[in-house]
Design a protein around this motif. Structure first.
Motif, PDB file in Angstrom:
ATOM      1  N   LYS A  93       0.826  -1.223   0.000  1.00 16.24           N
ATOM      2  CA  LYS A  93       0.000   0.000   0.000  1.00 16.24           C
ATOM      3  C   LYS A  93       0.853   1.264   0.000  1.00 16.24           C
ATOM      4  O   LYS A  93       0.550   2.233  -0.708  1.00 16.24           O
ATOM      5  N   LEU A  94       1.923   1.274   0.801  1.00 19.11           N
ATOM      6  CA  LEU A  94       2.765   2.470   0.860  1.00 19.11           C
ATOM      7  C   LEU A  94       3.425   2.721  -0.483  1.00 19.11           C
ATOM      8  O   LEU A  94       3.462   3.862  -0.963  1.00 19.11           O
ATOM      9  N   TRP A  95       3.941   1.662  -1.116  1.00 16.05           N
ATOM     10  CA  TRP A  95       4.618   1.811  -2.409  1.00 16.05           C
ATOM     11  C   TRP A  95       3.641   2.305  -3.483  1.00 16.05           C
ATOM     12  O   TRP A  95       3.974   3.176  -4.281  1.00 16.05           O
ATOM     13  N   VAL A  96       2.431   1.752  -3.483  1.00 16.55           N
ATOM     14  CA  VAL A  96       1.423   2.164  -4.464  1.00 16.55           C
ATOM     15  C   VAL A  96       1.018   3.616  -4.223  1.00 16.55           C
ATOM     16  O   VAL A  96       0.846   4.397  -5.172  1.00 16.55           O
ATOM     17  N   THR A  97       0.910   4.006  -2.945  1.00 15.90           N
ATOM     18  CA  THR A  97       0.554   5.390  -2.609  1.00 15.90           C
ATOM     19  C   THR A  97       1.630   6.355  -3.084  1.00 15.90           C
ATOM     20  O   THR A  97       1.339   7.411  -3.666  1.00 15.90           O
ATOM     21  N   LEU A  98       2.889   5.996  -2.847  1.00 24.33           N
ATOM     22  CA  LEU A  98       3.994   6.843  -3.294  1.00 24.33           C
ATOM     23  C   LEU A  98       4.043   6.921  -4.818  1.00 24.33           C
ATOM     24  O   LEU A  98       4.374   7.972  -5.386  1.00 24.33           O
ATOM     25  N   SER A  99       3.703   5.808  -5.478  1.00 19.42           N
ATOM     26  CA  SER A  99       3.701   5.794  -6.942  1.00 19.42           C
ATOM     27  C   SER A  99       2.607   6.696  -7.511  1.00 19.42           C
ATOM     28  O   SER A  99       2.809   7.354  -8.540  1.00 19.42           O
ATOM     29  N   ASP A 100       1.461   6.734  -6.843  1.00 16.98           N
ATOM     30  CA  ASP A 100       0.319   7.531  -7.331  1.00 16.98           C
ATOM     31  C   ASP A 100       0.384   8.984  -6.880  1.00 16.98           C
ATOM     32  O   ASP A 100      -0.409   9.810  -7.349  1.00 16.98           O
ATOM     33  N   LEU A 101       1.312   9.310  -5.984  1.00 23.98           N
ATOM     34  CA  LEU A 101       1.385  10.662  -5.434  1.00 23.98           C
ATOM     35  C   LEU A 101       1.783  11.666  -6.514  1.00 23.98           C
ATOM     36  O   LEU A 101       2.726  11.456  -7.267  1.00 23.98           O
ATOM     37  N   ARG A 102       1.028  12.740  -6.600  1.00 18.95           N
ATOM     38  CA  ARG A 102       1.326  13.834  -7.519  1.00 18.95           C
ATOM     39  C   ARG A 102       1.452  15.131  -6.738  1.00 18.95           C
ATOM     40  O   ARG A 102       0.585  15.470  -5.932  1.00 18.95           O
ATOM     41  N   ILE A 103       2.537  15.862  -6.973  1.00 23.44           N
ATOM     42  CA  ILE A 103       2.823  17.097  -6.250  1.00 23.44           C
ATOM     43  C   ILE A 103       2.512  18.279  -7.149  1.00 23.44           C
ATOM     44  O   ILE A 103       3.138  18.437  -8.211  1.00 23.44           O
ATOM     45  N   PRO A 104       1.528  19.125  -6.796  1.00 25.54           N
ATOM     46  CA  PRO A 104       1.161  20.258  -7.660  1.00 25.54           C
ATOM     47  C   PRO A 104       2.254  21.320  -7.701  1.00 25.54           C
ATOM     48  O   PRO A 104       2.888  21.627  -6.691  1.00 25.54           O
ATOM     49  N   LEU A 105       2.470  21.861  -8.892  1.00 25.44           N
ATOM     50  CA  LEU A 105       3.460  22.913  -9.076  1.00 25.44           C
ATOM     51  C   LEU A 105       2.800  24.244  -9.406  1.00 25.44           C
ATOM     52  O   LEU A 105       2.830  25.177  -8.629  1.00 25.44           O
ATOM     53  N   PHE A 106       2.172  24.348 -10.591  1.00 29.55           N
ATOM     54  CA  PHE A 106       1.511  25.583 -11.003  1.00 29.55           C
ATOM     55  C   PHE A 106       0.552  25.279 -12.145  1.00 29.55           C
ATOM     56  O   PHE A 106       0.779  24.359 -12.933  1.00 29.55           O
ATOM     57  N   ASP A 107      -0.540  26.005 -12.241  1.00 28.09           N
ATOM     58  CA  ASP A 107      -1.491  25.932 -13.357  1.00 28.09           C
ATOM     59  C   ASP A 107      -1.882  24.497 -13.721  1.00 28.09           C
ATOM     60  O   ASP A 107      -1.944  24.122 -14.888  1.00 28.09           O
ATOM     61  N   GLY A 108      -2.093  23.688 -12.716  1.00 32.34           N
ATOM     62  CA  GLY A 108      -2.510  22.317 -12.965  1.00 32.34           C
ATOM     63  C   GLY A 108      -1.385  21.364 -13.326  1.00 32.34           C
ATOM     64  O   GLY A 108      -1.625  20.173 -13.533  1.00 32.34           O
ATOM     65  N   VAL A 109      -0.161  21.869 -13.402  1.00 27.86           N
ATOM     66  CA  VAL A 109       0.988  21.016 -13.707  1.00 27.86           C
ATOM     67  C   VAL A 109       1.444  20.333 -12.428  1.00 27.86           C
ATOM     68  O   VAL A 109       1.615  20.975 -11.393  1.00 27.86           O
ATOM     69  N   LYS A 110       1.629  19.025 -12.510  1.00 27.02           N
ATOM     70  CA  LYS A 110       2.038  18.244 -11.345  1.00 27.02           C
ATOM     71  C   LYS A 110       3.280  17.430 -11.676  1.00 27.02           C
ATOM     72  O   LYS A 110       3.570  17.153 -12.837  1.00 27.02           O
ATOM     73  N   THR A 111       3.987  17.070 -10.635  1.00 26.29           N
ATOM     74  CA  THR A 111       5.155  16.211 -10.804  1.00 26.29           C
ATOM     75  C   THR A 111       5.076  15.047  -9.834  1.00 26.29           C
ATOM     76  O   THR A 111       4.172  14.982  -8.999  1.00 26.29           O
ATOM     77  N   THR A 112       6.021  14.134  -9.938  1.00 26.21           N
ATOM     78  CA  THR A 112       6.002  12.934  -9.110  1.00 26.21           C
ATOM     79  C   THR A 112       7.015  13.038  -7.977  1.00 26.21           C
ATOM     80  O   THR A 112       7.916  13.882  -7.997  1.00 26.21           O
ATOM     81  N   LEU A 113       6.886  12.143  -7.024  1.00 25.97           N
ATOM     82  CA  LEU A 113       7.794  12.128  -5.884  1.00 25.97           C
ATOM     83  C   LEU A 113       9.224  11.839  -6.316  1.00 25.97           C
ATOM     84  O   LEU A 113      10.172  12.437  -5.799  1.00 25.97           O
ATOM     85  N   ILE A 114       9.384  10.943  -7.283  1.00 28.68           N
ATOM     86  CA  ILE A 114      10.743  10.553  -7.675  1.00 28.68           C
ATOM     87  C   ILE A 114      11.500  11.729  -8.297  1.00 28.68           C
ATOM     88  O   ILE A 114      12.718  11.838  -8.133  1.00 28.68           O
ATOM     89  N   ALA A 115      10.786  12.625  -8.999  1.00 26.51           N
ATOM     90  CA  ALA A 115      11.439  13.796  -9.579  1.00 26.51           C
ATOM     91  C   ALA A 115      11.922  14.743  -8.481  1.00 26.51           C
ATOM     92  O   ALA A 115      13.026  15.293  -8.559  1.00 26.51           O
ATOM     93  N   VAL A 116      11.110  14.912  -7.447  1.00 28.55           N
ATOM     94  CA  VAL A 116      11.489  15.778  -6.327  1.00 28.55           C
ATOM     95  C   VAL A 116      12.691  15.199  -5.590  1.00 28.55           C
ATOM     96  O   VAL A 116      13.636  15.923  -5.244  1.00 28.55           O
ATOM     97  N   VAL A 117      12.683  13.889  -5.362  1.00 30.72           N
ATOM     98  CA  VAL A 117      13.812  13.238  -4.684  1.00 30.72           C
ATOM     99  C   VAL A 117      15.092  13.415  -5.499  1.00 30.72           C
ATOM    100  O   VAL A 117      16.164  13.712  -4.939  1.00 30.72           O
ATOM    101  N   ALA A 118      14.998  13.265  -6.812  1.00 30.31           N
ATOM    102  CA  ALA A 118      16.180  13.421  -7.668  1.00 30.31           C
ATOM    103  C   ALA A 118      16.756  14.831  -7.559  1.00 30.31           C
ATOM    104  O   ALA A 118      17.976  15.015  -7.474  1.00 30.31           O
TER     105      ALA A 118
END
Length: 344
Positions: free
Chosen positions: A172-197
């Motif tokens: 469940k935790l892995w699936v939640t992290l995979s589905d997590l989307r972080i909002p940036l601006f104007d509806g554009v979102k990114t993923t957790l792995i991009a933020v970690v990188a």
């Protein structure tokens, strides 16, 4: 000494001070070590502007955001590779460490292990593999190519021994992290792995720029013998850079499992070559002693942008990515050679 000779000698400094200055000497020339990274930046901007001018919807902000998402694993691995190359070494094992990490993570999670135990376990395993190779290189005077090649076979073999099939992750935790989307601006979102990188890039850049360890890394790459004569901890630093590379490879494997919610023993094949190419294109000198983490970031972005442009084009084979990267790699190797000759 005669009076006339004394007068001539005494007047020499005054003559030198009053002598006209050649205006050519005042022309600003950028430090040679910045030329490769500036070339990479210019190349990246030219490619992006060319995409804007010729490809529909290329101006969508999600194109840039997706560059970080799609290349997050490569970016993290390339950061670790940067430390190694700066010392004049190489690490061929990172792709196999990704393979081992993804396979072991998926297997343990499938077996019901707590994810908060699996995560540090696989990261420590990657760091231990890296430190082991670093110790062999330092204390047994084995060439980095040979030592890390042995590490490659070891890690890949362990991954294949654990499981040769693709292993789905339903934790469940892995699936939640995979589905997590972080909002940036104007509806554009990114993923957790991009933020970690990106966090890894910032931490690595700070370590190299503002810590004693970072200065030691550059000193060893410039001349390990001179660094040893100056009393710098060459052995400890060299082992530590391979530990960092192993840790980053393991973290890249974890990010891959989060992104794909699966693990596979053949994952990561060739990633070590992509990471080396990204470092070289980003201006990291293969002989060591010169280069920046932000240059590696630019190199990874060039790598990703080539793939993006080819995908937008639609009528080009994906093999063109490798062809273009190969041509660029040749070009930047020649540029590095010219820069080092000019520096001498």
């Amino acid at each position: 000494m005669s009076e006339s000779m004394k007068t001539t000698i005494d007047a020499t400094p005054e003559i030198a001070q009053n002598a006209p200055v050649n205006p050519r000497r005042r022309v600003y020339r950028p430090n040679a070590k910045y030329i490769p990274i500036l070339a990479t930046l210019v190349l990246l901007l030219a490619m992006y502007i060319g995409g804007l001018a010729n490809l529909a919807h290329f101006d969508d902000p999600r194109v840039v955001v997706n560059l970080f998402r799609d290349n997050a694993v490569l970016l993290v691995v390339a950061v670790g590779m940067t430390f190694v190359i700066l010392t004049g070494g190489i690490d061929l094992s990172v792709g196999a460490v990704i393979s081992l990490t993804t396979t072991l993570t998926a297997t343990l999670l499938q077996g019901g292990w707590p994810p908060l135990l699996v995560l540090p376990l696989v990261l420590v395993l990657g760091a231990l593999l890296g430190s082991g190779m670093g110790a062999v290189i330092q204390y047994f005077k084995v060439e980095p190519f040979i030592a890390t090649l042995a590490g490659l076979f070891l890690a890949r073999g362990l991954a294949l021994y654990i499981n040769q099939e693709s292993i789905p992750i339903r934790d469940k935790l892995w699936v939640t992290l995979s589905d997590l989307r972080i909002p940036l601006f104007d509806g554009v979102k990114t993923t957790l792995i991009a933020v970690v990188a990106l966090v890894v890039v910032l931490i690595a850049a700070a370590v190299l720029a503002w810590t004693r360890f970072g200065r030691n890394v550059y000193a060893i790459g410039g001349s390990a013998d001179s660094a040893l004569l100056m009393g710098l901890p060459v052995a400890r630093t060299r082992v530590l850079v391979y530990t960092i590379s192993g840790f980053c490879a393991a973290l890249g494997g974890v990010l891959f499992t989060i992104n794909s919610t699966s693990g596979h023993a053949l994952q990561g094949a060739g990633t070590e070559l992509d990471a080396i190419a990204a470092c070289v294109i980003g201006g990291v000198l293969l002989t060591g002693g010169s280069g920046y983490v932000f240059g590696t970031l630019l190199g990874v972005m060039v790598f990703g942008l080539i793939s993006t442009i080819i995908n937008f084009q639609g009528d080009l084979n994906a093999a063109w990515t490798r062809i273009v990267v190969g041509v660029l790699l040749f070009g930047f190797i020649v540029l590095q050679r010219l820069v080092t000759r000019r520096a001498r």
